[in-house]
Design a protein around this motif. Structure first.
Motif, PDB file in Angstrom:
ATOM      1  N   TRP A  32       9.771   9.616  -2.113  1.00 52.95           N
ATOM      2  CA  TRP A  32       9.849   8.271  -2.681  1.00 52.95           C
ATOM      3  C   TRP A  32       8.868   8.112  -3.830  1.00 52.95           C
ATOM      4  O   TRP A  32       9.199   7.508  -4.863  1.00 52.95           O
ATOM      5  CB  TRP A  32       9.572   7.231  -1.584  1.00 52.95           C
ATOM      6  CG  TRP A  32      10.757   6.949  -0.716  1.00 52.95           C
ATOM      7  CD1 TRP A  32      11.410   7.856   0.075  1.00 52.95           C
ATOM      8  CD2 TRP A  32      11.446   5.712  -0.559  1.00 52.95           C
ATOM      9  NE1 TRP A  32      12.461   7.256   0.733  1.00 52.95           N
ATOM     10  CE2 TRP A  32      12.505   5.938   0.360  1.00 52.95           C
ATOM     11  CE3 TRP A  32      11.271   4.443  -1.081  1.00 52.95           C
ATOM     12  CZ2 TRP A  32      13.378   4.922   0.745  1.00 52.95           C
ATOM     13  CZ3 TRP A  32      12.143   3.430  -0.693  1.00 52.95           C
ATOM     14  CH2 TRP A  32      13.185   3.673   0.212  1.00 52.95           C
ATOM     15  N   GLY A  33       7.671   8.652  -3.681  1.00 50.12           N
ATOM     16  CA  GLY A  33       6.705   8.573  -4.772  1.00 50.12           C
ATOM     17  C   GLY A  33       7.181   9.326  -6.000  1.00 50.12           C
ATOM     18  O   GLY A  33       6.998   8.868  -7.138  1.00 50.12           O
ATOM     19  N   GLY A  34       7.802  10.490  -5.788  1.00 50.02           N
ATOM     20  CA  GLY A  34       8.325  11.258  -6.911  1.00 50.02           C
ATOM     21  C   GLY A  34       9.422  10.518  -7.657  1.00 50.02           C
ATOM     22  O   GLY A  34       9.485  10.558  -8.896  1.00 50.02           O
ATOM     23  N   ILE A  55       9.059  -1.436  -7.150  1.00 48.82           N
ATOM     24  CA  ILE A  55       9.486  -1.714  -5.770  1.00 48.82           C
ATOM     25  C   ILE A  55       9.452  -0.435  -4.927  1.00 48.82           C
ATOM     26  O   ILE A  55       8.981  -0.434  -3.781  1.00 48.82           O
ATOM     27  CB  ILE A  55      10.893  -2.347  -5.759  1.00 48.82           C
ATOM     28  CG1 ILE A  55      10.854  -3.728  -6.417  1.00 48.82           C
ATOM     29  CG2 ILE A  55      11.431  -2.444  -4.337  1.00 48.82           C
ATOM     30  CD1 ILE A  55      12.216  -4.353  -6.619  1.00 48.82           C
ATOM     31  N   ILE A  56       9.945   0.667  -5.515  1.00 42.39           N
ATOM     32  CA  ILE A  56       9.930   1.939  -4.784  1.00 42.39           C
ATOM     33  C   ILE A  56       8.495   2.392  -4.533  1.00 42.39           C
ATOM     34  O   ILE A  56       8.172   2.932  -3.463  1.00 42.39           O
ATOM     35  CB  ILE A  56      10.720   3.002  -5.571  1.00 42.39           C
ATOM     36  CG1 ILE A  56      12.201   2.613  -5.649  1.00 42.39           C
ATOM     37  CG2 ILE A  56      10.580   4.376  -4.919  1.00 42.39           C
ATOM     38  CD1 ILE A  56      13.028   3.528  -6.516  1.00 42.39           C
ATOM     39  N   PHE A  57       7.621   2.170  -5.508  1.00 39.19           N
ATOM     40  CA  PHE A  57       6.205   2.519  -5.342  1.00 39.19           C
ATOM     41  C   PHE A  57       5.581   1.740  -4.185  1.00 39.19           C
ATOM     42  O   PHE A  57       4.881   2.310  -3.333  1.00 39.19           O
ATOM     43  CB  PHE A  57       5.469   2.227  -6.648  1.00 39.19           C
ATOM     44  CG  PHE A  57       3.974   2.254  -6.542  1.00 39.19           C
ATOM     45  CD1 PHE A  57       3.312   3.254  -5.825  1.00 39.19           C
ATOM     46  CD2 PHE A  57       3.217   1.265  -7.151  1.00 39.19           C
ATOM     47  CE1 PHE A  57       1.927   3.268  -5.741  1.00 39.19           C
ATOM     48  CE2 PHE A  57       1.833   1.267  -7.062  1.00 39.19           C
ATOM     49  CZ  PHE A  57       1.189   2.267  -6.343  1.00 39.19           C
ATOM     50  N   LEU A  61       4.086   3.090  -0.532  1.00 37.28           N
ATOM     51  CA  LEU A  61       2.798   2.765   0.073  1.00 37.28           C
ATOM     52  C   LEU A  61       2.967   2.405   1.549  1.00 37.28           C
ATOM     53  O   LEU A  61       2.180   2.840   2.407  1.00 37.28           O
ATOM     54  CB  LEU A  61       2.140   1.599  -0.669  1.00 37.28           C
ATOM     55  CG  LEU A  61       1.588   1.889  -2.070  1.00 37.28           C
ATOM     56  CD1 LEU A  61       1.077   0.595  -2.706  1.00 37.28           C
ATOM     57  CD2 LEU A  61       0.462   2.909  -2.010  1.00 37.28           C
ATOM     58  N   LEU A  62       4.004   1.636   1.845  1.00 36.59           N
ATOM     59  CA  LEU A  62       4.274   1.266   3.231  1.00 36.59           C
ATOM     60  C   LEU A  62       4.673   2.483   4.060  1.00 36.59           C
ATOM     61  O   LEU A  62       4.258   2.631   5.221  1.00 36.59           O
ATOM     62  CB  LEU A  62       5.375   0.202   3.291  1.00 36.59           C
ATOM     63  CG  LEU A  62       5.041  -1.146   2.636  1.00 36.59           C
ATOM     64  CD1 LEU A  62       6.260  -2.065   2.660  1.00 36.59           C
ATOM     65  CD2 LEU A  62       3.864  -1.808   3.343  1.00 36.59           C
ATOM     66  N   TYR A 123       0.645   4.781 -13.471  1.00 37.01           N
ATOM     67  CA  TYR A 123       1.777   4.337 -14.282  1.00 37.01           C
ATOM     68  C   TYR A 123       2.019   2.832 -14.168  1.00 37.01           C
ATOM     69  O   TYR A 123       2.200   2.129 -15.174  1.00 37.01           O
ATOM     70  CB  TYR A 123       3.045   5.081 -13.859  1.00 37.01           C
ATOM     71  CG  TYR A 123       3.161   6.482 -14.398  1.00 37.01           C
ATOM     72  CD1 TYR A 123       2.928   6.757 -15.742  1.00 37.01           C
ATOM     73  CD2 TYR A 123       3.516   7.549 -13.565  1.00 37.01           C
ATOM     74  CE1 TYR A 123       3.040   8.032 -16.246  1.00 37.01           C
ATOM     75  CE2 TYR A 123       3.639   8.838 -14.064  1.00 37.01           C
ATOM     76  CZ  TYR A 123       3.393   9.073 -15.399  1.00 37.01           C
ATOM     77  OH  TYR A 123       3.513  10.352 -15.890  1.00 37.01           O
ATOM     78  N   TYR A 124       2.056   2.339 -12.934  1.00 39.57           N
ATOM     79  CA  TYR A 124       2.467   0.954 -12.710  1.00 39.57           C
ATOM     80  C   TYR A 124       1.292  -0.015 -12.608  1.00 39.57           C
ATOM     81  O   TYR A 124       1.485  -1.222 -12.755  1.00 39.57           O
ATOM     82  CB  TYR A 124       3.308   0.866 -11.427  1.00 39.57           C
ATOM     83  CG  TYR A 124       4.625   1.603 -11.527  1.00 39.57           C
ATOM     84  CD1 TYR A 124       5.704   1.043 -12.206  1.00 39.57           C
ATOM     85  CD2 TYR A 124       4.796   2.863 -10.956  1.00 39.57           C
ATOM     86  CE1 TYR A 124       6.910   1.705 -12.302  1.00 39.57           C
ATOM     87  CE2 TYR A 124       6.001   3.538 -11.046  1.00 39.57           C
ATOM     88  CZ  TYR A 124       7.059   2.960 -11.724  1.00 39.57           C
ATOM     89  OH  TYR A 124       8.252   3.629 -11.831  1.00 39.57           O
TER      90      TYR A 124
END
Length: 384
Positions: A32-34, A55-57, A61-62, A123-124
């Motif tokens: 998911w991080g990738g 949102i994916i980031f 984390l969760l 990045y975010y």
């Protein structure tokens, strides 16, 4: 039949989940991080793509926190022994979650997943935060580099000391202890442009050192893997997703070396190597890096084709079923796509750029497919 006398069927659904979590589950967070990194880097953006990546980031984390908490719960509050003759878990099984020797190879996946969190934070998060985040990421880089190096040395010694082999896994899993140091190079190339030259230069030297260590060890293990492939044939279908792991090291070496060379152009003094008085060393480094990256891309492409054909053969003959191990495919292929994006940018090639966009679409589709399969197994089949 009702619950048996041992109470095996009386385990709560939550404990059923936590007791099933292994180090390999970090590959879900890693994937998911990738994908969040890939959506930020893909060349042809559209409105809202950065929001989707954010949102994916956050979801990643969760995921990372959930997997970590599950491991901690099982360590602090292990399930009661249900059978009188069953032995209580020893220290390695309870606290380190090493239930079989081959689990050692997957411990570093947790560091790889944490590295993607640092990437996404840069990045975010950097555009929306102050200077404090840049300085914090500098600290995280050195902490991550130190921990990954210590873990690589520890596992590099302990695995041969205990005579642990890769067992039923494909031989390439032996690179996993040395994969986290390689991402130090990727991390250095990402973070250095935002650092002051005094902080950026040590970061670039450290990242190059770790990248070289990991990649050279990868070459050694790749030879062993190819030898095993040529003498014993393809691995068992159920472990063929592990073949994609080999795609990661050359791909992330491309990403790391190009990004660090580009950062060096900005941060290194004109005569950083004092003997080179007629040229800027950073410019020469960037040119050489881009040329070598084309060679490495060819190696990654070959290894991707070998793994892809092996998976397609297993799927065609229905000798493979979905397992958590399939997440091993996502992150290495993501690295391959990111490497293609970098080459398209530095070779100034519009066709390669569009190819990388097509690869991005394919990769996101693969990630969504594996996510749906995983949810089906968890929710519908109640298998963990």
């Amino acid at each position: 039949m009702g619950p048996d006398a041992t109470g095996a069927n009386s385990i709560s659904p939550l404990r059923k989940v936590t007791s099933s979590v292994t180090w390999g589950w970090y590959a879900i967070s890693l994937s998911w991080g990738g994908i969040a990194v890939l959506l930020h880097q893909t060349p042809h953006q559209f409105t809202g793509l950065k929001i989707i990546g954010t949102i994916i980031f956050i979801a990643n984390l969760l995921l990372y926190t959930t997997v970590t908490l599950c491991l901690l719960v099982e360590a602090v509050y292990p399930r009661k022994v249900s059978k009188p003759l069953e032995e209580s878990p020893n220290f390695a099984a309870r606290w380190l979650h090493i239930k079989k020797p081959q689990d050692l190879f997957f411990v570093p996946v947790s560091l790889l997943a944490f590295a993607t969190i640092i990437f996404c934070t840069s990045y975010y998060g950097t555009p929306h935060c102050g200077r404090w985040l840049i300085l914090t990421l500098n600290v995280f880089f050195w902490v991550y580099t130190g921990v990954s190096l210590l873990l690589a040395i520890a596992l590099g010694w302990w695995i041969p000391y205990t005579g642990t082999t890769h067992g039923d896994h494909y031989a390439i899993v032996q690179i996993l202890p040395y994969f986290p140091p390689m991402l130090s190079g990727t991390m250095a190339g990402l973070l250095a442009p935002n650092q002051d030259p005094a902080q950026a230069m040590p970061m670039l030297v450290g990242g190059t050192t770790m990248q070289g260590l990991g990649f050279l060890l990868f070459l050694v293990i790749l030879v062993q893997s190819m030898t095993e492939l040529s003498t014993e044939g393809l691995p068992n279908p159920d472990v063929r997703p592990e073949m994609f792991i080999a795609v990661g090291p050359p791909s992330f070496t491309i990403i790391a070396m190009i990004s660090m060379a580009d950062a060096a152009v900005q941060k290194l003094p004109d005569h950083y190597i004092t003997a080179a008085t007629s040229v800027r060393p950073a410019d020469v480094l960037l040119i050489i890096t881009v040329a070598v990256s084309v060679f490495l891309w060819a190696l990654a492409f070959f290894l991707f084709c070998m793994a892809g054909l092996s998976m397609l053969e297993a799927l065609w003959h229905r000798t493979i079923r979905f397992e958590t191990l399939w997440w091993c495919m996502v992150f290495p292929i993501t690295g391959f796509v990111l490497a293609t994006i970098d080459l398209a940018e530095y070779l100034c090639s519009a066709p390669i750029s569009w190819v990388s966009t097509g690869m991005t679409i394919f990769q996101v589709a693969l990630w969504l497919s594996i996510t749906m399969c995983q949810l089906f197994v968890w929710v519908c089949k109640q298998e963990f």
